[in-house]
Design a protein around this motif. Structure first.
Motif, PDB file in Angstrom:
ATOM      1  N   MET A 378      89.980 -49.958 -50.927  1.00 15.28           N
ATOM      2  CA  MET A 378      90.899 -48.914 -51.387  1.00 15.28           C
ATOM      3  C   MET A 378      91.669 -48.218 -50.274  1.00 15.28           C
ATOM      4  SD  MET A 378      87.657 -47.704 -50.893  1.00 15.28           S
ATOM      5  CE  MET A 378      86.797 -47.961 -52.438  1.00 15.28           C
ATOM      6  N   ASP A 379      91.386 -48.564 -48.988  1.00 14.46           N
ATOM      7  CA  ASP A 379      92.017 -47.808 -47.904  1.00 14.46           C
ATOM      8  C   ASP A 379      92.083 -48.659 -46.631  1.00 14.46           C
ATOM      9  OD1 ASP A 379      92.803 -45.895 -45.999  1.00 14.46           O
ATOM     10  OD2 ASP A 379      91.761 -44.293 -47.050  1.00 14.46           O
ATOM     11  N   ASN A 380      93.289 -49.045 -46.222  1.00 12.76           N
ATOM     12  CA  ASN A 380      93.455 -49.907 -45.053  1.00 12.76           C
ATOM     13  C   ASN A 380      93.054 -49.231 -43.748  1.00 12.76           C
ATOM     14  OD1 ASN A 380      94.365 -52.201 -46.386  1.00 12.76           O
ATOM     15  ND2 ASN A 380      96.500 -51.517 -46.371  1.00 12.76           N
ATOM     16  N   LEU A 381      93.089 -47.902 -43.717  1.00 12.16           N
ATOM     17  CA  LEU A 381      92.702 -47.184 -42.514  1.00 12.16           C
ATOM     18  C   LEU A 381      91.226 -46.793 -42.519  1.00 12.16           C
ATOM     19  CD1 LEU A 381      95.808 -44.852 -42.038  1.00 12.16           C
ATOM     20  CD2 LEU A 381      95.212 -46.876 -40.710  1.00 12.16           C
ATOM     21  N   GLY A 382      90.521 -47.185 -43.559  1.00 14.71           N
ATOM     22  CA  GLY A 382      89.123 -46.819 -43.675  1.00 14.71           C
ATOM     23  C   GLY A 382      88.182 -47.880 -43.139  1.00 14.71           C
ATOM     24  N   PHE A 383      86.946 -47.474 -42.886  1.00 13.72           N
ATOM     25  CA  PHE A 383      85.885 -48.443 -42.594  1.00 13.72           C
ATOM     26  C   PHE A 383      84.587 -47.939 -43.207  1.00 13.72           C
ATOM     27  CE2 PHE A 383      85.800 -45.550 -39.018  1.00 13.72           C
ATOM     28  CZ  PHE A 383      84.462 -45.411 -38.661  1.00 13.72           C
ATOM     29  N   LYS A 384      83.910 -48.847 -43.859  1.00 11.27           N
ATOM     30  CA  LYS A 384      82.650 -48.560 -44.547  1.00 11.27           C
ATOM     31  C   LYS A 384      81.524 -49.157 -43.718  1.00 11.27           C
ATOM     32  CE  LYS A 384      82.400 -48.700 -49.117  1.00 11.27           C
ATOM     33  NZ  LYS A 384      81.629 -47.530 -49.619  1.00 11.27           N
ATOM     34  N   THR A 385      80.470 -48.385 -43.485  1.00 11.26           N
ATOM     35  CA  THR A 385      79.399 -48.844 -42.599  1.00 11.26           C
ATOM     36  C   THR A 385      78.073 -48.212 -42.997  1.00 11.26           C
ATOM     37  OG1 THR A 385      78.678 -48.978 -40.285  1.00 11.26           O
ATOM     38  CG2 THR A 385      79.888 -46.993 -40.936  1.00 11.26           C
ATOM     39  N   ASN A 386      76.990 -48.867 -42.588  1.00 10.17           N
ATOM     40  CA  ASN A 386      75.656 -48.290 -42.747  1.00 10.17           C
ATOM     41  C   ASN A 386      75.145 -47.688 -41.446  1.00 10.17           C
ATOM     42  OD1 ASN A 386      75.361 -50.712 -41.430  1.00 10.17           O
ATOM     43  ND2 ASN A 386      73.703 -51.492 -42.727  1.00 10.17           N
ATOM     44  N   ALA A 387      76.010 -47.611 -40.456  1.00  6.84           N
ATOM     45  CA  ALA A 387      75.623 -47.024 -39.168  1.00  6.84           C
ATOM     46  C   ALA A 387      75.588 -45.502 -39.265  1.00  6.84           C
ATOM     47  CB  ALA A 387      76.612 -47.441 -38.089  1.00  6.84           C
ATOM     48  N   PRO A 388      74.644 -44.845 -38.562  1.00 11.94           N
ATOM     49  CA  PRO A 388      74.634 -43.376 -38.546  1.00 11.94           C
ATOM     50  C   PRO A 388      75.832 -42.828 -37.780  1.00 11.94           C
ATOM     51  CG  PRO A 388      72.948 -44.258 -37.080  1.00 11.94           C
ATOM     52  CD  PRO A 388      73.511 -45.426 -37.822  1.00 11.94           C
ATOM     53  N   TYR A 389      76.105 -41.573 -38.001  1.00 10.95           N
ATOM     54  CA  TYR A 389      77.317 -40.960 -37.439  1.00 10.95           C
ATOM     55  C   TYR A 389      77.346 -41.040 -35.914  1.00 10.95           C
ATOM     56  CZ  TYR A 389      80.844 -37.391 -36.431  1.00 10.95           C
ATOM     57  OH  TYR A 389      81.948 -36.715 -35.970  1.00 10.95           O
ATOM     58  N   ASP A 390      76.207 -40.827 -35.248  1.00 11.08           N
ATOM     59  CA  ASP A 390      76.212 -40.837 -33.778  1.00 11.08           C
ATOM     60  C   ASP A 390      76.574 -42.217 -33.229  1.00 11.08           C
ATOM     61  OD1 ASP A 390      73.765 -41.853 -34.729  1.00 11.08           O
ATOM     62  OD2 ASP A 390      72.688 -41.289 -32.900  1.00 11.08           O
ATOM     63  N   VAL A 391      76.163 -43.277 -33.894  1.00 14.29           N
ATOM     64  CA  VAL A 391      76.533 -44.629 -33.464  1.00 14.29           C
ATOM     65  C   VAL A 391      78.037 -44.845 -33.652  1.00 14.29           C
ATOM     66  CG1 VAL A 391      76.276 -47.096 -33.996  1.00 14.29           C
ATOM     67  CG2 VAL A 391      74.256 -45.611 -33.906  1.00 14.29           C
ATOM     68  N   ILE A 392      78.567 -44.369 -34.749  1.00 13.41           N
ATOM     69  CA  ILE A 392      80.004 -44.496 -34.997  1.00 13.41           C
ATOM     70  C   ILE A 392      80.789 -43.785 -33.900  1.00 13.41           C
ATOM     71  CG2 ILE A 392      81.868 -43.848 -36.578  1.00 13.41           C
ATOM     72  CD1 ILE A 392      79.769 -44.054 -38.855  1.00 13.41           C
ATOM     73  N   VAL A 393      80.364 -42.568 -33.539  1.00 10.38           N
ATOM     74  CA  VAL A 393      81.065 -41.805 -32.508  1.00 10.38           C
ATOM     75  C   VAL A 393      81.008 -42.522 -31.161  1.00 10.38           C
ATOM     76  CG1 VAL A 393      81.022 -39.651 -31.166  1.00 10.38           C
ATOM     77  CG2 VAL A 393      80.716 -39.592 -33.652  1.00 10.38           C
ATOM     78  N   LYS A 394      79.852 -43.077 -30.819  1.00  9.70           N
ATOM     79  CA  LYS A 394      79.732 -43.802 -29.545  1.00  9.70           C
ATOM     80  C   LYS A 394      80.639 -45.023 -29.513  1.00  9.70           C
ATOM     81  CE  LYS A 394      74.969 -42.399 -28.554  1.00  9.70           C
ATOM     82  NZ  LYS A 394      73.533 -42.837 -28.481  1.00  9.70           N
TER      83      LYS A 394
END
Length: 399
Positions: A378-394
């Motif tokens: 539904m969103d080309n600029l989006g990404f869906k993940t099961n990673a926790p927020y701190d991993v995403i930020v890193k």
């Protein structure tokens, strides 16, 4: 001369159906764009994708449940195109009812049924949609499938549809009031769907989940549980397909999948909460947080069901937009096992004050940490993940 004879009509082909529709060139806005709501009988060519997917979903449902003589209903029929396509394109549709309270729509649908030689299998009715369903209910004629495809919100038709569907039957429900569901008009969403929406990265997916939660609550009131087969967002509408199972325990089990989202407006991090007690703790201890919901936290895609839809799509060479439909369904399967909601790279970059990394590198980093990441349908600029927020930020900062 009937009123219909005064309306300029043209013949179009959609799927296997030949359909007479009001001439679009006669109902254009000042900017030249065709406005379906201005026509005397509603027909929206942009919703052809919606109707294509409805054909695939219905045939998948009937084949997976081994239903061989199905009775289906399109309660807001317009030109009759959807019900006619069901009769022509879906095996095992024994009888299709097409209803519209607009007398001109009724008259035009009758012509379109004759045009496709379907007088014996497609019955045209001219009632308010809720009245039509109640008449069938009191006549003890229940439906294997009911399609609710309104201009705007579907909520006024849901209760009558639930009461008129067979046990194990399917509802296909469209909501085109996406501005309401996505949080532009939060008070309207609270009134109509009993849920507070959020203007957040994941608003489009939240719109799907608010609609499903509303269906679940309404079904539970009649002791029905839901099985969600497919929920998706496309262009300017939300569409869901659910089947219903009878029983108070099934209803309660379904409600276990409803919860809330706690969203941090400063960081973009979100948490999914299922219990009121946990919600109170999270909200109390958080800063810059807003709470959205209730919303559906269960799966919005049944991979077996969608797999059957894909197989049916492969066999339909006459679908003009076959490639885009295939891409949509395959993308939904890829995201099916990941947790609800998603982040957007542009909004995350703005919050972190970081340049936006290439999506490929961001995904590679997340996967190297043992997690999964995909683009949501539904969103080309989006990404869906099961990673926790701190991993995403890193990973975002690393790239």
């Amino acid at each position: 001369m009937s009123s219909l004879e005064k309306i300029p009509l043209i013949e179009i082909k959609e799927g296997l159906a030949r359909i007479l529709v009001p001439d679009p060139s006669k109902y254009r806005r000042p900017d030249g764009v065709y406005e379906p709501a201005w026509a005397p009988v509603f027909y929206n060519p942009k919703m052809k994708e919606n109707r294509d997917i409805a054909v695939l979903a219905l045939v998948a449902h009937l084949k997976l449940t081994s239903k061989r003589e199905a009775i289906v209903a399109d309660i807001l029929g317009g030109t009759g195109v959807r019900g006619i396509r069901f009769a022509l394109e879906v095996p095992y549709v024994f009888k299709a009812y097409v209803n519209d309270k607009n007398p001109l729509a009724y008259e035009l649908t009758v012509k379109n049924v004759k045009l496709n030689d379907l007088e014996e299998r497609v019955i045209v009715e001219n009632f308010d949609a809720n009245l039509m369903l109640q008449i069938h209910r009191f006549s003890s004629e229940f439906f294997d499938y009911i399609d609710i495809d309104p201009f705007g919100s579907p909520v006024e038709f849901i209760d009558s549809s639930i009461m008129t569907i067979k046990i194990g039957g399917m509802l296909g429900v469209t909501a085109t009031d996406t501005a309401t569901l996505e949080g532009t008009y939060p008070h309207a969403c609270i009134r109509k769907y009993f849920s507070k929406p959020l203007r957040a990265d994941f608003s489009k997916e939240m719109a799907i989940r608010i609609l499903i939660a509303n269906l679940a609550y309404r079904a539970a009131a009649y002791e029905y549980g839901l099985n969600v087969k497919l929920g998706y967002y496309s262009q300017y509408y939300v569409r869901v397909y659910v089947t219903l199972e009878k029983g108070s325990k099934k209803a309660l089990d379904t409600l276990e999948n409803i919860g809330y989202v706690v969203f941090n407006t400063r960081t973009g991090e979100y948490k999914l909460i299922r219990s009121i007690a946990d919600l109170a703790k999270t909200a109390k201890n958080g800063e810059n947080t807003v709470i959205g919901g209730p919303l559906w936290l269960g799966a919005i895609a049944d991979k077996q069901f969608i797999g059957r839809m894909i197989e049916e799509l492969k066999e339909r060479e006459y679908f003009e937009n076959k490639a885009s439909l295939m891409n949509l369904l395959q993308t939904i399967i890829k995201e099916a096992d990941l947790p609800p909601l998603y982040y957007r790279v542009d909004l995350l970059g703005k919050r972190l004050k970081k340049s936006i990394p290439p999506m490929k590198k961001l995904f590679e980093c997340i996967r190297s940490k043992g997690y999964e990441a995909v683009r949501p349908h539904m969103d080309n600029l989006g990404f869906k993940t099961n990673a926790p927020y701190d991993v995403i930020v890193k990973c975002f900062s690393k790239n």
